[in-house]
Design a protein around this motif. Structure first.
Motif, PDB file in Angstrom:
ATOM      1  N   TRP A  56       0.818  -1.214   0.000  1.00 20.71           N
ATOM      2  CA  TRP A  56       0.000   0.000   0.000  1.00 20.71           C
ATOM      3  C   TRP A  56       0.847   1.258   0.000  1.00 20.71           C
ATOM      4  O   TRP A  56       0.396   2.317  -0.438  1.00 20.71           O
ATOM      5  CB  TRP A  56      -0.949  -0.005   1.195  1.00 20.71           C
ATOM      6  N   MET A  57       2.087   1.172   0.468  1.00 19.35           N
ATOM      7  CA  MET A  57       2.938   2.356   0.457  1.00 19.35           C
ATOM      8  C   MET A  57       3.316   2.741  -0.962  1.00 19.35           C
ATOM      9  O   MET A  57       3.416   3.931  -1.290  1.00 19.35           O
ATOM     10  CB  MET A  57       4.196   2.122   1.298  1.00 19.35           C
ATOM     11  N   GLU A  58       3.536   1.738  -1.817  1.00 19.96           N
ATOM     12  CA  GLU A  58       3.799   2.023  -3.230  1.00 19.96           C
ATOM     13  C   GLU A  58       2.548   2.540  -3.932  1.00 19.96           C
ATOM     14  O   GLU A  58       2.608   3.485  -4.730  1.00 19.96           O
ATOM     15  CB  GLU A  58       4.283   0.748  -3.929  1.00 19.96           C
ATOM     16  N   GLU A  59       1.431   1.909  -3.618  1.00 21.13           N
ATOM     17  CA  GLU A  59       0.180   2.260  -4.286  1.00 21.13           C
ATOM     18  C   GLU A  59      -0.269   3.682  -3.975  1.00 21.13           C
ATOM     19  O   GLU A  59      -0.927   4.329  -4.802  1.00 21.13           O
ATOM     20  CB  GLU A  59      -0.916   1.268  -3.873  1.00 21.13           C
ATOM     21  N   THR A  60       0.077   4.175  -2.791  1.00 20.08           N
ATOM     22  CA  THR A  60      -0.361   5.519  -2.389  1.00 20.08           C
ATOM     23  C   THR A  60       0.791   6.522  -2.379  1.00 20.08           C
ATOM     24  O   THR A  60       0.654   7.614  -1.818  1.00 20.08           O
ATOM     25  CB  THR A  60      -0.996   5.479  -0.988  1.00 20.08           C
ATOM     26  N   ARG A  63       0.056  10.228  -3.576  1.00 18.29           N
ATOM     27  CA  ARG A  63      -0.794  10.983  -2.652  1.00 18.29           C
ATOM     28  C   ARG A  63      -0.072  11.240  -1.335  1.00 18.29           C
ATOM     29  O   ARG A  63      -0.256  12.279  -0.699  1.00 18.29           O
ATOM     30  CB  ARG A  63      -2.094  10.217  -2.391  1.00 18.29           C
ATOM     31  N   ARG A  64       0.762  10.285  -0.916  1.00 19.04           N
ATOM     32  CA  ARG A  64       1.485  10.434   0.335  1.00 19.04           C
ATOM     33  C   ARG A  64       2.543  11.530   0.226  1.00 19.04           C
ATOM     34  O   ARG A  64       2.770  12.290   1.172  1.00 19.04           O
ATOM     35  CB  ARG A  64       2.141   9.098   0.698  1.00 19.04           C
ATOM     36  N   THR A  69      -2.145  16.440  -3.901  1.00 14.82           N
ATOM     37  CA  THR A  69      -2.677  15.343  -4.704  1.00 14.82           C
ATOM     38  C   THR A  69      -3.791  14.636  -3.941  1.00 14.82           C
ATOM     39  O   THR A  69      -4.781  14.187  -4.515  1.00 14.82           O
ATOM     40  CB  THR A  69      -1.563  14.341  -5.052  1.00 14.82           C
ATOM     41  N   LEU A  70      -3.620  14.568  -2.627  1.00 17.64           N
ATOM     42  CA  LEU A  70      -4.645  13.974  -1.774  1.00 17.64           C
ATOM     43  C   LEU A  70      -5.900  14.851  -1.739  1.00 17.64           C
ATOM     44  O   LEU A  70      -7.024  14.348  -1.788  1.00 17.64           O
ATOM     45  CB  LEU A  70      -4.088  13.786  -0.364  1.00 17.64           C
ATOM     46  N   THR A 140      -3.702   6.130   9.150  1.00 19.96           N
ATOM     47  CA  THR A 140      -4.201   5.141   8.200  1.00 19.96           C
ATOM     48  C   THR A 140      -4.373   5.762   6.815  1.00 19.96           C
ATOM     49  O   THR A 140      -4.546   5.043   5.841  1.00 19.96           O
ATOM     50  CB  THR A 140      -5.554   4.571   8.660  1.00 19.96           C
ATOM     51  N   ALA A 141      -4.330   7.085   6.713  1.00 22.17           N
ATOM     52  CA  ALA A 141      -4.454   7.789   5.433  1.00 22.17           C
ATOM     53  C   ALA A 141      -3.056   8.066   4.879  1.00 22.17           C
ATOM     54  O   ALA A 141      -2.074   8.117   5.623  1.00 22.17           O
ATOM     55  CB  ALA A 141      -5.221   9.091   5.622  1.00 22.17           C
ATOM     56  N   PRO A 142      -2.941   8.247   3.557  1.00 23.22           N
ATOM     57  CA  PRO A 142      -1.625   8.486   2.948  1.00 23.22           C
ATOM     58  C   PRO A 142      -1.124   9.913   3.173  1.00 23.22           C
ATOM     59  O   PRO A 142      -1.062  10.733   2.254  1.00 23.22           O
ATOM     60  CB  PRO A 142      -1.876   8.194   1.467  1.00 23.22           C
TER      61      PRO A 142
END
Length: 385
Positions: A56-60, A63-64, A69-70, A140-142
């Motif tokens: 999930w760190m790669e996927e977000t 945005r992170r 972007t978020l 829990t959010a990016p």
């Protein structure tokens, strides 16, 4: 124009007052573009594969790395911190091998739920007063909370990569409020680690390849919480009795001694999670696990991974009283549990007793990975780490 649209400075003061009234110990303000170095550091972390199986760190990542972007409309970010420092030294529990060491942050209700509720209270009042939009985030959010908290002047990212505060030390829960309101930002906090290496030197698994860099794949917090499969053999003995997270690098931070008294709203640890007995935890089935950890962040990893961790602690305990509990788990429905029960027994039994047990049990084991654990413990096969 709304009469509630307060001047920026008055809005700052209002938020600071509300934050403290709601239970936060520190609050700071920054802008979405205030941590320009963070995206490159995140990219390097991911390129090196140091995030392990946390896909999930790669996927977000986009945005992170870039708050706009978020949420493109964000103009200001409010960072808030809550002191969760323990009343005792958590490192002392590492010497009580028949007890389980649970990371301080996880000894009570899930802090995500607690902090999000308090953030919503503040955000709701901010929106009503300023007539602006708001969004709240916990980790829990990016959101790259630590670089943003540093930019907001709350603290700095120490050599252990966690946030350090001159007022609270290394024990901080973080949350953020994004808003369309224009709020004057604070000055970025500077690094005050100096030549200190205490957090790097104490790490049991050498999870820091360099100061300010973490390889999650070697971190006990990652291994006990995020990692889903068997724990690599090279780390099992080093885990000691740490069954959920690891506080070593936080606990030795010299800035902890300057910690101010926490607010009355601070979460208090459950007494039964301060030093639970390994024998009691090994007895938990799925229903018992869910009931015991209801409302706890520990519940999220599931019973099988939790028992995996407890079995490693049992293997490190050098306590014959744990043998019966470990033997019982050789019959468990989960191959993950059965496999690590093999390892635990290889540490607790004499060599001959273990070989006698292996002669009975390995032949009836249907799972290839569990059989491999038997072979590894007997010295007849090398397990792929």
């Amino acid at each position: 124009m709304l009469a509630a649209q307060a001047a920026p400075e008055r809005l700052r003061t209002f938020i600071e007052q509300e934050a403290r009234a709601t239970g936060f110990d520190v609050v700071g303000f920054t802008t979405p573009d205030a941590a320009p170095a963070a995206p490159a550091r995140l990219a390097h972390f991911l390129e090196e594969g140091r995030h392990g199986t946390m896909a999930w760190m790669e996927e977000t990542a986009m945005r992170r790395a870039h708050p706009r972007t978020l949420w493109p409309d964000v103009r200001s970010i409010i960072m808030l911190g809550m002191n969760y420092g323990p009343d005792e030294d958590p490192l002392e529990l590492l010497e009580e091998k028949d007890r389980a060491a649970i990371s301080v942050y996880a000894r009570n209700r899930d802090y995500h739920d607690v902090i999000k509720g308090r953030l919503k209270q503040i955000a709701g009042k901010l929106a009503a007063r300023a007539g602006e939009d708001v969004k709240v985030f916990v980790d829990t959010a990016p959101v790259m909370e630590k670089p943003l908290a540093e930019a907001a002047g709350i603290g700095w990212q120490g050599k252990h990569t966690n946030l350090v505060s001159r007022e609270i030390g290394s024990w901080l829960f973080l949350g953020s409020i994004f808003t369309t309101a224009e709020i004057p930002p604070d000055k970025t906090e500077t690094d005050h680690c100096g030549s200190c290496r205490a957090c790097l030197d104490i790490c049991p698994t050498d999870a820091f390849p360099a100061p300010y860099q973490l390889d999650a794949r070697r971190c006990i917090s990652y291994l006990t919480i995020e990692h889903k499969g068997p724990i690599p053999h090279e780390f099992r003995a080093k885990m000691g009795n740490r069954i959920y997270g690891c506080d070593d690098c936080l606990a030795v931070c010299p800035w902890n001694k300057f910690a101010q008294e926490a607010s009355e709203a601070k979460l208090q640890a459950r007494e039964d999670l301060k030093e639970p007995r390994l024998t009691d935890l090994l007895a938990l089935d799925d229903a018992g696990f869910r009931a015991f950890f209801s409302g706890s962040p520990i519940k999220r990893i599931g019973r099988d991974r939790f028992i995996r961790n407890v079995l490693i602690a049992a293997g490190n305990a050098e306590d014959p009283a744990l043998i019966a509990s470990c033997k019982r788990l050789l019959e468990d429905a989960s191959p993950l549990v059965r496999g690590v029960a093999v390892w635990a027994l290889s540490q607790l039994l004499s060599e001959q007793a273990f070989r006698d047990l292996a002669e009975k049990r390995r032949a009836v084991e249907a799972d290839r990975e569990v059989r491999s654990e038997w072979d590894y413990a007997l010295g007849t096969e090398t397990v792929d780490e």
